[in-house]
Structure formats: structure tokens, C-alpha cells
Scaffold this motif. Structure first.
Motif, PDB file in Angstrom:
ATOM      1  N   SER A 137       0.836  -1.221   0.000  1.00 44.47           N
ATOM      2  CA  SER A 137       0.000   0.000   0.000  1.00 44.47           C
ATOM      3  C   SER A 137       0.863   1.260   0.000  1.00 44.47           C
ATOM      4  N   LEU A 138       2.187   1.080   0.176  1.00 44.43           N
ATOM      5  CA  LEU A 138       3.076   2.241   0.146  1.00 44.43           C
ATOM      6  C   LEU A 138       4.086   2.087  -0.986  1.00 44.43           C
ATOM      7  N   VAL A 139       4.180   3.100  -1.811  1.00 47.10           N
ATOM      8  CA  VAL A 139       5.168   3.113  -2.898  1.00 47.10           C
ATOM      9  C   VAL A 139       6.550   3.427  -2.322  1.00 47.10           C
ATOM     10  N   ALA A 140       6.563   4.407  -1.406  1.00 48.79           N
ATOM     11  CA  ALA A 140       7.837   4.858  -0.806  1.00 48.79           C
ATOM     12  C   ALA A 140       7.512   5.718   0.408  1.00 48.79           C
ATOM     13  N   TYR A 141       8.531   5.870   1.264  1.00 45.35           N
ATOM     14  CA  TYR A 141       8.428   6.791   2.399  1.00 45.35           C
ATOM     15  C   TYR A 141       9.585   7.777   2.286  1.00 45.35           C
ATOM     16  N   LEU A 142       9.274   9.063   2.390  1.00 43.03           N
ATOM     17  CA  LEU A 142      10.319  10.091   2.340  1.00 43.03           C
ATOM     18  C   LEU A 142      10.230  10.940   3.601  1.00 43.03           C
ATOM     19  N   GLU A 143      11.381  11.147   4.227  1.00 44.54           N
ATOM     20  CA  GLU A 143      11.406  11.964   5.456  1.00 44.54           C
ATOM     21  C   GLU A 143      12.428  13.074   5.312  1.00 44.54           C
ATOM     22  N   ALA A 144      11.981  14.286   5.529  1.00 45.59           N
ATOM     23  CA  ALA A 144      12.904  15.430   5.607  1.00 45.59           C
ATOM     24  C   ALA A 144      13.163  15.678   7.087  1.00 45.59           C
ATOM     25  N   HIS A 145      14.401  15.983   7.423  1.00 42.05           N
ATOM     26  CA  HIS A 145      14.744  16.123   8.853  1.00 42.05           C
ATOM     27  C   HIS A 145      15.903  17.084   9.014  1.00 42.05           C
ATOM     28  N   ILE A 146      15.874  17.860  10.063  1.00 42.55           N
ATOM     29  CA  ILE A 146      17.029  18.707  10.361  1.00 42.55           C
ATOM     30  C   ILE A 146      18.229  17.803  10.589  1.00 42.55           C
ATOM     31  N   GLU A 147      19.394  18.193  10.035  1.00 40.56           N
ATOM     32  CA  GLU A 147      20.580  17.373  10.275  1.00 40.56           C
ATOM     33  C   GLU A 147      20.960  17.488  11.751  1.00 40.56           C
ATOM     34  N   GLN A 148      21.202  16.369  12.377  1.00 37.86           N
ATOM     35  CA  GLN A 148      21.592  16.408  13.804  1.00 37.86           C
ATOM     36  C   GLN A 148      23.108  16.186  13.871  1.00 37.86           C
ATOM     37  N   GLY A 149      23.782  17.171  13.292  1.00 34.83           N
ATOM     38  CA  GLY A 149      25.241  17.125  13.219  1.00 34.83           C
ATOM     39  C   GLY A 149      25.725  18.331  12.425  1.00 34.83           C
ATOM     40  N   PRO A 150      27.048  18.525  12.352  1.00 36.32           N
ATOM     41  CA  PRO A 150      27.649  19.765  11.805  1.00 36.32           C
ATOM     42  C   PRO A 150      28.079  19.676  10.350  1.00 36.32           C
ATOM     43  N   TYR A 151      27.796  18.545   9.657  1.00 35.57           N
ATOM     44  CA  TYR A 151      28.463  18.316   8.378  1.00 35.57           C
ATOM     45  C   TYR A 151      28.008  19.302   7.301  1.00 35.57           C
ATOM     46  N   LEU A 152      26.714  19.624   7.264  1.00 34.40           N
ATOM     47  CA  LEU A 152      26.233  20.563   6.237  1.00 34.40           C
ATOM     48  C   LEU A 152      26.727  21.975   6.528  1.00 34.40           C
ATOM     49  N   GLU A 153      26.740  22.353   7.789  1.00 35.53           N
ATOM     50  CA  GLU A 153      27.249  23.689   8.116  1.00 35.53           C
ATOM     51  C   GLU A 153      28.726  23.792   7.747  1.00 35.53           C
ATOM     52  N   ASP A 154      29.490  22.747   8.065  1.00 43.19           N
ATOM     53  CA  ASP A 154      30.927  22.769   7.721  1.00 43.19           C
ATOM     54  C   ASP A 154      31.124  22.819   6.205  1.00 43.19           C
ATOM     55  N   ALA A 155      30.236  22.140   5.468  1.00 45.42           N
ATOM     56  CA  ALA A 155      30.388  22.111   3.998  1.00 45.42           C
ATOM     57  C   ALA A 155      29.748  23.334   3.354  1.00 45.42           C
ATOM     58  N   ASP A 156      29.033  24.114   4.145  1.00 51.78           N
ATOM     59  CA  ASP A 156      28.307  25.292   3.668  1.00 51.78           C
ATOM     60  C   ASP A 156      27.342  24.943   2.531  1.00 51.78           C
ATOM     61  N   VAL A 157      26.565  23.879   2.760  1.00 52.01           N
ATOM     62  CA  VAL A 157      25.552  23.418   1.799  1.00 52.01           C
ATOM     63  C   VAL A 157      24.240  23.228   2.557  1.00 52.01           C
ATOM     64  N   PRO A 158      23.106  23.631   1.966  1.00 51.89           N
ATOM     65  CA  PRO A 158      21.851  23.594   2.737  1.00 51.89           C
ATOM     66  C   PRO A 158      21.192  22.225   2.858  1.00 51.89           C
ATOM     67  N   LEU A 159      21.487  21.315   1.914  1.00 52.03           N
ATOM     68  CA  LEU A 159      20.773  20.026   1.902  1.00 52.03           C
ATOM     69  C   LEU A 159      21.749  18.856   1.737  1.00 52.03           C
ATOM     70  N   ALA A 160      21.335  17.697   2.219  1.00 52.43           N
ATOM     71  CA  ALA A 160      22.110  16.473   1.986  1.00 52.43           C
ATOM     72  C   ALA A 160      21.147  15.343   1.640  1.00 52.43           C
TER      73      ALA A 160
END
Ligand code: HGY
Ligand code: MN
Ligand code: MN
Length: 435
Positions: free
Chosen positions: A179-202
Motif C-alpha cells: 500500500s506504500l510506494v515509498a516513504y520520504l522523510e525530511a529532517h534537520i541534520e543532527q550534526g555539523p556536516y552541512l554547516e561545515d560544507a556550507d551546503v543547505p541540503l544532503a
């Protein structure tokens, strides 16, 4: 999308004000705060055009039908419960992004149904039943949880009933396979990797498998003045030596090892502690190094106990193995990020656990991380996202669903059936009648 991003930020603040405590954010399973948050999220889902119902586990679910009624669904979601003294984005950001994606979809538009879910209990803060909302949806509920109690001695079963749900019916929340094709979850990153890379999404590649333990070191309580060192069986010094060993073993094996809670008994300032209870949380990208680290920690604990005439004991309280995000969903999330103007989103493994790791038992899963702009701190009121990053995340999340619509072959006629009944809007506010 900027209006929608502003709406998300305002709603995160509104949800963030629904707390059991005046001085911090704490919203846990089947509490009056959970009920108020569920009602508010249900009203936002309705406002976005979704047919809303609360499932048999207290998850708030919204649905928009695809080209024909009853089609398998792409499910978007996250959780609305929190840890103690939480940040306002861990969980709710994913639910609010999902609602705004759904707002942009018309009934009859997609080759699948689109659903949004706000899970009732991801953290397990009140009863220790981590991921119970998503486990109910995935059909992997843990019967032992019913007897788990909160700090006031209330069992999960009693809290379920007090909320207006029937424990005997929790199985009805389980989604029919297919009954489910897929599940997608958006979530705040709980770590520093995006801030260090200066990129908004991963793009998330996998979700760490965690194991949690309740440990004890037992010695003998004694007088702080009258007990000579050579006669002491000091449980706290033994536990302290173990805590340092846990960090050393974690660092040397690429495993994230944390002692988050430690309590000495009897707790008098003039008493040598006879008992220490401590927690242990172990995570790694793969299960094997995590399990090997546990073997090393257990051996170190036994050695420390033997050297200090103490007794060591361990009970495993939680275990979730590492889960890979489906490659085709990683590609869709990456395509969504590109469409949102993020050409090179990094691919990260999630050190934090998420509902997606459980929903993977019933559907392929994908995750999108949103930059956490404060050194990556989370499980803290200091976690922050910017409205600009939320706007980019919303564009990316909506584009991810559009990418799926272009790639998923779901026969127009393959109605799942069960969902048209379950998905029908209950009309009344969810939880409103609950105590
Ligand atoms: O503990 C975790 O990783 C999640 O945030 N519940
Ligand atoms: Mn969390
Ligand atoms: Mn979370």
C-alpha cells in the motif's frame, strides 16, 4: 515557496510552544501536549487539502488521492514528539515540509496517493518505546512495551486508553504490504556536516543502527570518612573508569558511543556509592563495528569490576539495525536538490535514528537533511534552521515527489482498497475528545 517557508517557521514556533514545561520544550507520548499538537497538525493538514484521520496508534495521517481512488501512496512524514528540553525542528520540520508539499498537489494529479504522517512517538522519551508510532504503522509493534511505565508509574497501555485508544486495536495501524510506494522523510541534520560544507541540503545514504543498554556497577556503600581506600568497593569510581573507556573504545573503532545518563546510589555526599546505574547508546554506519565495540566495552567493564571488587551487569533495552535508503530514492532526493538549485548535495549517513529506519520494514525509504545552523547541535533548544534553507528544502522535497511521479509506474487501477476506508476524513479534530 517563500510564503510557505515563512508559514513553516511560524508553525514550528507555534508547535514549539506546546510543552509540558514552561521553561523548556518537552512533548511526550499520549500527554495533553501530544493531544494539542496532534489536533493542531491535523488542522494544518486539512487546511492543505488532506483528508485526515488518526490511526490506531495515535499517528495523525492525511491523504490526497491519486489519479484514481485507493492507489498505493507515497508517504511523507516525521514525528511530533520530543526529547526533554528539545529543539523545535527535530521532527516537526519534516511534518511541516510534508504538509506544504501536499498543499501543492491536487487530488487526481499523481500516479499514486500522497500521504502525510505525524508520528506520535519517535523518541520514546516517556516510556522508552522508541519509534513506537512508526513501528505501529510498519506492523512491527513490540508487545513488551505495554507494561513499560513512565516516571509516574503509568503504563503505556493505560496511557493509550486514557488517550482514547484501544491497545487491542494497535495492529489496525499497520499498513497493508504494497500500500506504500515509498516513504520520504525530511529532517534537520543532527550534526555539523552541512554547516561545515556550507551546503543547505544532503541526501541520506543510510541510517545508523543503534543499540542501547542499561548498565550497573555494584559495590558496597560506606562511610565517606571511615572507609579506607583499600577497603572500598566504590561503584562510582568504577563507573567513571568505564565511561572513559567507552569514549576511548568508541573513538578508536569509528563507533559513536555515549553515556547519557548516570546515577549514583544512595546519593549521599558523605557516602561511598554502592550502586551506579548508567545508560549506553552505541551507533555506527554498519552493525558489525557497533557490535564489536560492545564486546570490547563489556570486556572492559568486567575487567574494571574485577579489579575493584565490583559486579557489572548489562541489559539491552533497544536495538535497531542500520538501514540503507533505497538507491532510487537517493537519486530522487538528489534530483530534487538539483531542481532546488543545490548542484552538489553531499551524501551523508545519519548518526541519528529516524522513523524511516522502521518504515523501511514496509516500504523503500529516502531522507533529505536540512542544514542545522548552530554547529549542528540537536536534542537542544539551540538547534536552528534558516527560513532560506527551509525554502530550498521545500523546493527540493516537492521536486523529489515530482521526480517520483515521473518514474513510478503505478497502474491507475491498482486500488489498494483498504486505504480509501481508513483514509477517509474523520471530520472531528483528532484527539480532541481525549483526556
Ligand atoms: O536518538 C536518536 O537518534 C533520535 O533522535 N531519536
Ligand atoms: Mn530526536
Ligand atoms: Mn527526530
Amino acid at each position: 515557496m517563500t510564503d510557505a517557508a515563512a508559514r513553516i517557521m511560524a508553525r514550528a514556533d507555534e508547535l514549539g510552544a506546546i510543552s509540558a514545561r514552561p521553561d523548556a520544550l518537552e512533548r511526550t507520548h499520549f500527554t495533553p501536549e501530544h493531544c494539542r499538537a496532534a489536533d493542531l497538525v491535523a488542522s494544518w493538514m486539512r487546511d492543505a487539502g488532506l483528508a485526515v484521520h488518526e490511526d490506531a496508534a495515535g499517528n495523525v495521517c492525511g491523504r490526497i488521492e491519486g489519479v484514481s481512488p485507493g492507489l498505493p501512496a507515497v508517504l511523507l512524514g516525521s514525528h511530533i514528539d520530543t526529547v526533554p528540553d528539545a529543539g523545535r525542528y527535530d521532527g516537526p520540520l519534516g511534518v511541516l515540509l510534508a504538509i506544504e508539499v501536499a498543499r501543492g498537489v491536487r487530488a487526481g494529479e499523481l500516479p499514486f496517493a500522497l500521504e502525510v504522517v505525524a508520528f506520535s512517538d519517535e523518541e520514546g522519551t516517556r516510556f522508552g518505546s522508541a519509534l513506537s508510532g512508526s513501528r505501529a504503522l510498519a506492523g512491527s509493534w513490540v508487545e513488551d512495551w505495554w507494561g513499560f511505565t513512565d516516571d509516574g508509574g503509568v503504563t503505556l497501555a493505560d496511557a493509550f486508553r486514557a488517550y482514547g485508544l484501544d491497545p487491542a486495536c494497535v495492529g489496525e495501524a499497520a499498513r497493508v504490504p504494497g500500500s506504500l510506494v515509498a516513504y520520504l522523510e525530511a529532517h534537520i541534520e543532527q550534526g555539523p556536516y552541512l554547516e561545515d560544507a556550507d551546503v543547505p541540503l544532503a541526501v541520506v545514504s543510510s541510517i545508523a543502527g543503534a543499540r542501547r543498554f542499561a548498565l550497573t556497577m555494584t559495590g558496597r556503600a560506606g562511610h565517606a570518612g571511615g572507609t579506607p581506600y583499600q577497603r572500598r568497593r566504590d561503584a562510582l569510581v568504577g563507573a567513571a573508569e568505564l565511561v572513559v573507556e567507552v569514549e576511548r573504545i568508541g573513538r578508536s573503532s569509528g563507533v559513536v558511543a555515549t553515556v547519557g545518563r548516570l546515577q549514583a546510589f544512595p546519593g549521599g555526599v558523605n557516602v561511598v556509592p554502592g550502586l551506579v546505574e548508567l545508560s549506553l547508546d552505541l551507533r555506527a554506519e554498519d552493525d558489525a563495528p557497533r557490535d564489536a565495540a560492545w564486546d570490547r566495552i563489556e570486556a572492559a567493564a568486567e575487567r574494571i569490576a574485577s579489579d575493584r571488587s565490583l559486579a557489572f551487569a548489562a541489559t539491552e533495552t533497544y536495538r535497531a539495525d542500520a538501514v540503507a535508503c533505497a538507491p532510487w530514492l537517493q537519486d530522487a532526493v538528489r534530483a530534487g536538490a538539483h531542481a532546488a538549485g543545490v548542484p552538489e548535495p553531499p551524501t551523508l549517513w545519519s548518526r541519528a535514528g529516524h522513523d524511516a529506519m522502521v518504515v523501511a520494514g514496509v516500504a523503500p525509504v529516502g531522507m533529505l537533511f536540512v542544514r542545522n545552523g548552530n554547529g549542528g547541535v540537536s536534542h537542544s533548544p539551540d538547534e536552528i534552521v534558516t527560513e532560506a534553507d527551509v525554502a530550498v528544502a521545500l523546493d527540493a522535497f516537492a521536486a523529489t515527489v515530482a521526480a517520483l511521479a515521473g518514474s513510478v509506474e503505478v497502474g491507475a487501477g491498482t486500488a489498494v482498497g483498504a486505504h480509501t476506508a481508513v483514509g477517509a476524513d474523520t471530520g472531528a479534530a483528532v484527539g480532541a475528545s481525549r483526556g
